[in-house]
Each structure stands twice: as structure tokens, then as C-alpha cells.
Design a protein around this motif. Structure first.
Motif, PDB file in Angstrom:
ATOM      1  N   ALA A   1      -1.652   3.607   6.794  1.00 46.63           N
ATOM      2  CA  ALA A   1      -1.534   3.608   5.662  1.00 46.63           C
ATOM      3  C   ALA A   1      -1.183   2.238   4.821  1.00 46.63           C
ATOM      4  O   ALA A   1      -1.399   1.030   4.259  1.00 46.63           O
ATOM      5  CB  ALA A   1      -1.451   4.342   4.715  1.00 46.63           C
TER       6      ALA A   1
ATOM      7  N   GLU B   1      -0.906   5.202  -1.271  1.00 43.19           N
ATOM      8  CA  GLU B   1      -1.113   6.461   0.502  1.00 43.19           C
ATOM      9  C   GLU B   1      -0.150   6.547   1.149  1.00 43.19           C
ATOM     10  O   GLU B   1      -0.155   7.802   1.526  1.00 43.19           O
ATOM     11  CB  GLU B   1      -2.279   4.854   1.122  1.00 43.19           C
TER      12      GLU B   1
ATOM     13  N   ARG C   1       1.475   9.618  -0.365  1.00 42.03           N
ATOM     14  CA  ARG C   1       1.185  10.446   0.135  1.00 42.03           C
ATOM     15  C   ARG C   1       0.739  11.306   0.948  1.00 42.03           C
ATOM     16  O   ARG C   1       1.248  12.372   1.002  1.00 42.03           O
ATOM     17  CB  ARG C   1      -0.164   9.886  -0.410  1.00 42.03           C
TER      18      ARG C   1
ATOM     19  N   GLN D   1       1.404  -1.384  -0.238  1.00 43.58           N
ATOM     20  CA  GLN D   1       0.098  -0.025  -0.214  1.00 43.58           C
ATOM     21  C   GLN D   1       0.913   1.043  -0.233  1.00 43.58           C
ATOM     22  O   GLN D   1       0.160   2.425   0.449  1.00 43.58           O
ATOM     23  CB  GLN D   1      -1.242   0.182   1.300  1.00 43.58           C
TER      24      GLN D   1
ATOM     25  N   SER E   1      -3.553  -0.800   5.762  1.00 46.56           N
ATOM     26  CA  SER E   1      -4.746  -1.045   5.261  1.00 46.56           C
ATOM     27  C   SER E   1      -4.907  -2.103   4.487  1.00 46.56           C
ATOM     28  O   SER E   1      -6.117  -2.557   4.563  1.00 46.56           O
ATOM     29  CB  SER E   1      -4.711   0.348   4.331  1.00 46.56           C
TER      30      SER E   1
ATOM     31  N   SER F   1      -6.760  12.758   9.044  1.00 45.91           N
ATOM     32  CA  SER F   1      -8.110  12.697   7.772  1.00 45.91           C
ATOM     33  C   SER F   1      -9.371  13.501   8.407  1.00 45.91           C
ATOM     34  O   SER F   1      -9.584  14.522   7.405  1.00 45.91           O
ATOM     35  CB  SER F   1      -8.700  11.141   7.718  1.00 45.91           C
TER      36      SER F   1
END
Length: 175
Positions: free
Chosen positions: A146, A20, A23, A17, A149, A170
Motif C-alpha cells: 500500500a 490505503e 485502511r 498513499q 502502490s 486481499s
């Protein structure tokens, strides 16, 4: 997805993953002073909520005495172990992702660091970095979520655990 040398390196560093995680890390390096303060406030609120739950006896059976018993591996040790950060650590270990979580957390912490944003390495820079501990904590939890995830639903790493780790990030930062 076509695997290039770069994507293979990123997957090796951050796990399957990696997109993410990257990011979040990249966005962490772009935090404004206001966003950093919001993350610090979110971290402070989490801590206050946990302390409040302990003092009310709702966070752990028996409140603060339950916490102290849990630290001594008494009757409440299972409740202490069920904290989302601990569940994530156990899941990472069980699925061979501990290194991925550690690397992502370390790099995200560096991205959040005020010295990464151009602050000089003097005493004021050191003091400013202490003021970012809450932001580093929130970002660390987000990259942990992340990295793991794809393991939601494996053992105790539920969607609720993932959401609790990710929520301060978030709800504070727009991506």
C-alpha cells in the motif's frame, strides 16, 4: 484533496498513499480470531509453496543448493534478491520511503498483536502473539504494498510484485 494538519501528518508517516495504509492498519486492529487464523494459514501456505519450489528446483535454479549458493552470494544471488519483499525494500530505499514502510509495518504489527485486542501481558499473551506471526507477516506485506502502490512500474516494482505482496491479505480479508 484539501490538506489538513492531520492529513499532512499521515502523509509524512505513511507516504502519499497513506489512505490505503491506514485502511489496512485499521482493519488489522479489528481482526477476528477466525480471520487471524486465515491469515496465519495464508502465510503458512506461502512458506510451504516456497519450500516446495526450492525442493523441486523451480523456486531458484538448483533448488535448495541454489538457495545456499545465493546466501553465499554465489551465482543465484540475483534470484534471491528478486523476491518481492526484497524488491519492495529496494524500491522504498530508492524513493525515500523506507521510513514509511517501517512505520506502517510496525503500527500494523501492533494492531494485529493479540495484546492490542485486550489479551493480558502474561505468558499466555506472549504465546498467543507467537501464534500471530503469520498474520503479522501478511499484514506487513500488505501495508508495504500500500505504501509503495504509487510506485508500481518503477524499476522492478511491477504490478506482479505488488499483487504478490497484497494477495494473501486481499484474498483473505474483506475490506
Amino acid at each position: 484533496m484539501t490538506h489538513t494538519t492531520e492529513t499532512l501528518h499521515l502523509e509524512y508517516l505513511y507516504g502519499p498513499q497513506w489512505q490505503e495504509a491506514v485502511r489496512i492498519i485499521e482493519r488489522s486492529g479489528q481482526l477476528t480470531a477466525d480471520e487471524r487464523e486465515k491469515l496465519n494459514a495464508a502465510s503458512k501456505k506461502l512458506i510451504q509453496d516456497k519450500v516446495s519450489a526450492l525442493s523441486n528446483g523451480t523456486g531458484l535454479e538448483g533448488g535448495l543448493s541454489g538457495l545456499l549458493a545465493g546466501l553465499g552470494m554465489g551465482a543465484n544471488a540475483q534470484t534471491v534478491a528478486a523476491h518481492p519483499v526484497n524488491i519492495a525494500a529496494e524500491t522504498a530505499k530508492a524513493f525515500g520511503r523506507s521510513r514509511n514502510v517501517q512505520l506502517a509495518g510496525m503500527i500494523a504489527g501492533q494492531a494485529v498483536s493479540p495484546t492490542a485486542a485486550g489479551t493480558t501481558g502474561d505468558l499466555s499473551g506472549l504465546l498467543e502473539s507467537f501464534g500471530s506471526i503469520g498474520a503479522v507477516t501478511v499484514v506487513g506485506q500488505a501495508v508495504t504494498a500500500a505504501v509503495l502502490s504509487d510506485l508500481v512500474g518503477q524499476g522492478e516494482f511491477t504490478k506482479a510484485v505488488y499483487d504478490e505482496l497484497m494477495q494473501p491479505w486481499s484474498s483473505t480479508i474483506e475490506m
